[in-house]
Motif scaffolding. Structure first.
Motif, PDB file in Angstrom:
ATOM      1  N   UNK A  95       0.860  -1.184   0.000  1.00 23.22           N
ATOM      2  CA  UNK A  95       0.000   0.000   0.000  1.00 23.22           C
ATOM      3  C   UNK A  95       0.893   1.230   0.000  1.00 23.22           C
ATOM      4  N   UNK A  96       0.714   2.097  -0.981  1.00 19.84           N
ATOM      5  CA  UNK A  96       1.442   3.361  -1.025  1.00 19.84           C
ATOM      6  C   UNK A  96       0.632   4.380  -0.230  1.00 19.84           C
ATOM      7  N   UNK A  97       1.185   4.875   0.890  1.00 21.92           N
ATOM      8  CA  UNK A  97       0.381   5.710   1.784  1.00 21.92           C
ATOM      9  C   UNK A  97       1.058   7.044   2.084  1.00 21.92           C
ATOM     10  N   UNK A  98       0.230   8.034   2.380  1.00 25.74           N
ATOM     11  CA  UNK A  98       0.723   9.299   2.897  1.00 25.74           C
ATOM     12  C   UNK A  98       1.098   9.079   4.362  1.00 25.74           C
ATOM     13  N   UNK A  99       2.337   9.380   4.760  1.00 23.74           N
ATOM     14  CA  UNK A  99       2.758   9.090   6.134  1.00 23.74           C
ATOM     15  C   UNK A  99       2.020   9.897   7.199  1.00 23.74           C
ATOM     16  N   UNK A 100       1.414  11.008   6.803  1.00 24.71           N
ATOM     17  CA  UNK A 100       0.701  11.844   7.771  1.00 24.71           C
ATOM     18  C   UNK A 100      -0.783  11.497   7.814  1.00 24.71           C
ATOM     19  N   UNK A 101      -1.435  11.550   6.672  1.00 22.06           N
ATOM     20  CA  UNK A 101      -2.883  11.331   6.626  1.00 22.06           C
ATOM     21  C   UNK A 101      -3.254   9.856   6.548  1.00 22.06           C
ATOM     22  N   UNK A 102      -2.285   9.005   6.164  1.00 19.54           N
ATOM     23  CA  UNK A 102      -2.491   7.563   5.959  1.00 19.54           C
ATOM     24  C   UNK A 102      -3.375   7.275   4.744  1.00 19.54           C
ATOM     25  N   UNK A 103      -3.586   8.291   3.901  1.00 18.51           N
ATOM     26  CA  UNK A 103      -4.347   8.064   2.675  1.00 18.51           C
ATOM     27  C   UNK A 103      -3.595   7.080   1.785  1.00 18.51           C
ATOM     28  N   UNK A 104      -4.318   6.119   1.223  1.00 13.21           N
ATOM     29  CA  UNK A 104      -3.731   5.150   0.303  1.00 13.21           C
ATOM     30  C   UNK A 104      -3.831   5.694  -1.119  1.00 13.21           C
ATOM     31  N   UNK A 105      -2.694   5.745  -1.814  1.00  5.20           N
ATOM     32  CA  UNK A 105      -2.669   6.279  -3.176  1.00  5.20           C
ATOM     33  C   UNK A 105      -2.840   5.177  -4.219  1.00  5.20           C
ATOM     34  N   UNK A 106      -2.211   4.045  -4.002  1.00  6.71           N
ATOM     35  CA  UNK A 106      -2.355   2.923  -4.920  1.00  6.71           C
ATOM     36  C   UNK A 106      -1.779   1.660  -4.276  1.00  6.71           C
ATOM     37  N   UNK A 107      -1.941   0.554  -4.983  1.00  7.64           N
ATOM     38  CA  UNK A 107      -1.491  -0.751  -4.492  1.00  7.64           C
ATOM     39  C   UNK A 107      -0.644  -1.427  -5.571  1.00  7.64           C
ATOM     40  N   UNK A 108       0.310  -2.236  -5.114  1.00  4.60           N
ATOM     41  CA  UNK A 108       1.028  -3.121  -6.014  1.00  4.60           C
ATOM     42  C   UNK A 108       1.018  -4.528  -5.431  1.00  4.60           C
ATOM     43  N   UNK A 109       0.953  -5.520  -6.299  1.00  3.26           N
ATOM     44  CA  UNK A 109       0.983  -6.909  -5.849  1.00  3.26           C
ATOM     45  C   UNK A 109       2.084  -7.679  -6.565  1.00  3.26           C
ATOM     46  N   UNK A 110       2.645  -8.640  -5.848  1.00  4.90           N
ATOM     47  CA  UNK A 110       3.558  -9.622  -6.427  1.00  4.90           C
ATOM     48  C   UNK A 110       3.033 -10.988  -6.005  1.00  4.90           C
TER      49      UNK A 110
END
Length: 286
Positions: free
Chosen positions: A94-109
């Motif tokens: 999960x790509x997140x904003x460290x302050x707001x914790x908003x998730x910007x996008x996801x990557x999977x392997x």
């Protein structure tokens, strides 16, 4: 290769002027079409269109890793993963904003039964996308994931801080290395399919699409079946560059700049194999 992919894709290759005249297409073009067009890659490898269709297939472990100093993401990352069971495992970032914790996008392997890795990129709503948002990540397209990972579970390459509620950086690193080495041993023990001891094949595949997307005059002379002097004359108004990763390729041109000079038209490719493309082809739906 999925049957639907073969049925939709092969007729378009055969209908191209390049194929009709030569009875073949350039191998570099073919590889660029296979992995350099994200929708083609997703169809071949079977990446679902929705993130939930991946996550629901696995049982994620309760412990999570936290990456505050990524070599890829400009944000912080929360990494979840399932237990490794043979060639069956998923990693979710999960790509997140460290302050707001908003998730910007996801990557999977995911680990596939033949030992290969399957990559997926999804927006904040869980919909599959062609490339990571360059404002949040340098991950690019699935082909760039392939280039970076080299069919391997990567460890962390930069020092990380510890965060309450997550695995310590040391523990998380050790887990990743353990999974990587276990997966590597299993792949090397395979008796058919991909020979994972032939690690140079990864680089040779890269060279196929790099030398196509950024060809030299010598390569174009062979591809276009024209004397080198004539090719050089056609290219006289274009500047050249050196590919930093493989400088031995020599003075190169950008395919997008010179493609219209080719004596035969080939099936169009995306403007970049690894990065988010201004031109992103999808010959399966066109």
């Amino acid at each position: 290769m999925p049957l639907c992919y073969y049925r939709n894709y092969t007729p378009k290759i055969k209908a191209s002027e390049e194929y009709r005249i030569n009875n073949n297409i350039d191998l570099g073009r073919y590889v660029s079409l296979l992995i350099g067009a994200s929708e083609h890659y997703y169809e071949i490898i079977g990446t679902p269109k929705r993130l939930e269709n991946i996550i629901n297939y696995y049982t994620l472990k309760p412990e999570k890793g936290y990456v505050n100093n990524s070599n890829v993401s400009f944000e912080h990352r929360i990494i979840q993963f399932s237990e490794q069971s043979g060639f069956n495992q998923v990693f979710l970032s999960e790509e997140i904003d460290p302050i707001t914790k908003e998730i910007f996008e996801y990557e999977t392997i995911e680990l596939l039964p033949n030992g290969q890795l399957r990559f997926g990129i999804f927006d904040k709503n869980g919909d599959r996308i062609n490339a990571a948002d360059p404002s949040h990540s340098a991950a690019g397209k699935p082909a760039k994931c392939m280039w970076c990972h080299e069919s391997t579970i990567n460890q962390m390459f930069s020092p990380q801080l510890d965060f309450v509620g997550y695995l310590t950086a040391t523990n998380f690193q050790n887990i990743l290395i353990g999974y990587r080495e276990s997966n590597r041993a299993q792949k090397l023990a395979l008796t058919d399919g991909v020979d994972y001891s032939q690690t140079q094949q990864h680089t040779l595949t890269e060279l196929l699409y790099i030398s196509f997307m950024e060809p030299s005059a010598e390569r174009l002379s062979t591809e276009w079946n024209l004397p080198l002097a004539e090719v050089q004359t056609r290219l006289s108004g274009f500047s050249t560059h050196i590919y930093e990763e493989f400088p031995f390729l020599g003075e190169l041109y950008y395919r997008k700049d010179i493609e219209n000079l080719a004596p035969l038209a080939g099936l169009s490719v995306s403007s970049s194999v690894r990065e988010s493309s201004l031109i992103e082809v999808n010959h399966l739906s066109e």
